[in-house]
Design a protein around this motif. Structure first.
Motif: not given
Length: 81
Positions: A24-30
């Motif tokens: 799982x990776x956090x979506x901070x930008x596109x």
């Protein structure tokens, strides 16, 4: 294991997916969505993040109104699909 991008505000979804063994990776930008097999967004700012565009070839799941368990089920069905 598939790589799943999850918006920062969806902590319970992140934890539930990690418990199932997903990367799982956090979506901070596109740019964070690149390379993800699937992305989970709240639906509030998915256009702002650009995820609704062709940033990722994977599925985009809108989590609004869904429990963490329901989101996990949708991720699994789309990854296996």
């Amino acid at each position: 294991m598939p790589k799943i991008g999850v918006e920062q505000s969806l902590t319970q979804v992140q934890e539930a997916l990690q418990e199932r063994g997903y990367d799982v990776v956090q979506l901070k930008n596109e740019n964070d969505a690149k390379g993800c097999d699937c992305c989970v967004v709240t639906g509030i700012d998915n256009n702002v993040m650009g995820i609704s565009n062709a940033v990722t070839a994977g599925s985009v799941i809108e989590a609004s109104g869904l429990s963490a368990e329901e989101v996990c089920q949708q991720v699994e069905s789309r990854i296996q699909g």
